[in-house]
Design an enzyme around this catalytic site. Structure first.
Site: not given
Length: 363
Positions: A291-293, A210
């Site tokens: 919230l990385r996506g 991720d």
């Protein structure tokens, strides 16, 4: 805008296969270019079959990049104009009014071998010298060499998880800190982290996967005509590298100019609020953790728009990057037979009111 020349391959170094001559694998090439345009994206994980050109493509990218200005003699390739990209020593010199000697240098691409120790990666502190002479005797490691460049880890899925953590932490923070016996040394470590591997040899832990901004899948080319073209090009390159490089020099220079221009345009790119909402809706419906996506998809779409010479992100920009940014963030179901890229594309099309993807998209 400054125009940079591609460094000649005739300077005594081993010739590298030109990036613009690589056939197919557009997904991998796009992910690498976007991370070069915006090094803050967070790196690329390239997974695929053996012999699909992963290492060749990464090394070709490094040869393509514009030269950068560095402070002469500085082991960290400090930027003489940007304090965020300076080592502490160079920053102190600049603040004291010293004139910093400057030279232009090709962007570094550093290979991290699988057997590397943490001292080799992060650097070491000579405690005996520090205590006897009262100086911070620091021997820089691979992270120092990779600053403002590319750090490439082949077979990253076989690398010790602890070292992967160190790499990802440094890539995210932009700094490497080494502490030993109460002595602490830090230096800038901003690099594009590129990992590659064969999924047959094991996957990275989801928590580590991720952390990579983008995930490119490469597969063996099936089209016989393309396979023949690849074999012929490789034969031409091996038999006469300089002639092959000369034939692609113009295309190489043009791509270098596009990258340099995109790095300037990137500062002005914008994403509409409506697009941001729909990107977040896609992430939410896919049940992406954190919230990385959302952040990576936004940044990647901006980098793509800049690469195309635009300051406004379009729906097509988002469509081209969203699978790369999200496919590795999905929760895996061991019984699921549909490729994760297909699932992302399916939800994207539903959220954006587009026709559903063809079922063979997962092939």
């Amino acid at each position: 805008m400054k125009v940079f020349a591609v460094v000649s391959q005739t300077s005594g170094r081993r010739p590298v296969f030109p990036f613009t001559a690589i056939v197919g694998q557009e997904e991998m090439k796009l992910a690498l270019i976007l991370n070069v345009i915006d090094p803050k994206l967070g790196g690329v994980m390239i997974m695929g079959d053996r012999g699909t050109g992963k290492s060749t493509t990464v090394r070709a990218l490094a040869e393509l990049l514009p030269e950068i200005e560095v402070v002469t003699g500085d082991p960290y390739h400090s930027d003489p104009h940007n304090q965020d990209l300076m080592s502490d020593e160079v920053r102190d010199r600049k603040r004291s009014g010293d004139t910093l000697p400057v030279e232009r240098r090709q962007v570094q691409m550093v290979d991290l071998p699988l057997g590397a120790t943490e001292d080799r990666v992060c650097g070491t502190i000579d405690i005996e010298k520090a205590l006897s002479e009262g100086v911070k005797a620091f021997e820089p490691g691979l992270l120092a060499r990779a600053n403002r460049g590319i750090l490439y880890v082949d077979e990253v899925n076989l690398l010790d998880d602890h070292l992967v953590d160190v790499l990802l932490d440094s890539a995210a923070s932009g700094w490497n800190t080494v502490e030993r016996e109460g002595i602490s040394v830090r230096h800038p470590a901003r690099f594009v982290l590129v990992g590659s591997g064969n999924p047959e040899e094991g996957e990275l832990r989801p928590q580590l996967l991720d952390r990579f901004a983008m995930h490119a899948e490469v597969r063996t080319v099936k089209d016989p005509k393309l396979r023949v073209q690849i074999v012929q090009q490789r034969g031409e390159f091996d038999s006469n590298p300089q002639r092959f490089l000369a034939a692609h020099r113009k295309a190489q220079q043009e791509l270098t100019r596009r990258i340099a221009k995109a790095q300037q345009v990137l500062k002005k790119t914008e994403v509409s609020h409506d697009l941001q909402l729909k990107i977040s809706q896609v992430c939410s419906e896919l049940d992406v953790d954190g919230l990385r996506g959302d952040i990576v998809t936004d940044r990647a779409a901006r980098a793509l728009a800049a690469f195309e010479g635009r300051t406004r992100v379009t729906l097509e920009d988002v469509q081209r990057v969203i699978v790369l940014c999200l496919r590795h963030r999905l929760r895996k179901d061991p019984l699921e037979s549909i490729d994760s890229g297909y699932k992302v594309e399916k939800v994207f099309r539903r959220v954006f009111d587009l026709p559903p993807p063809e079922t063979n998209a997962a092939q």
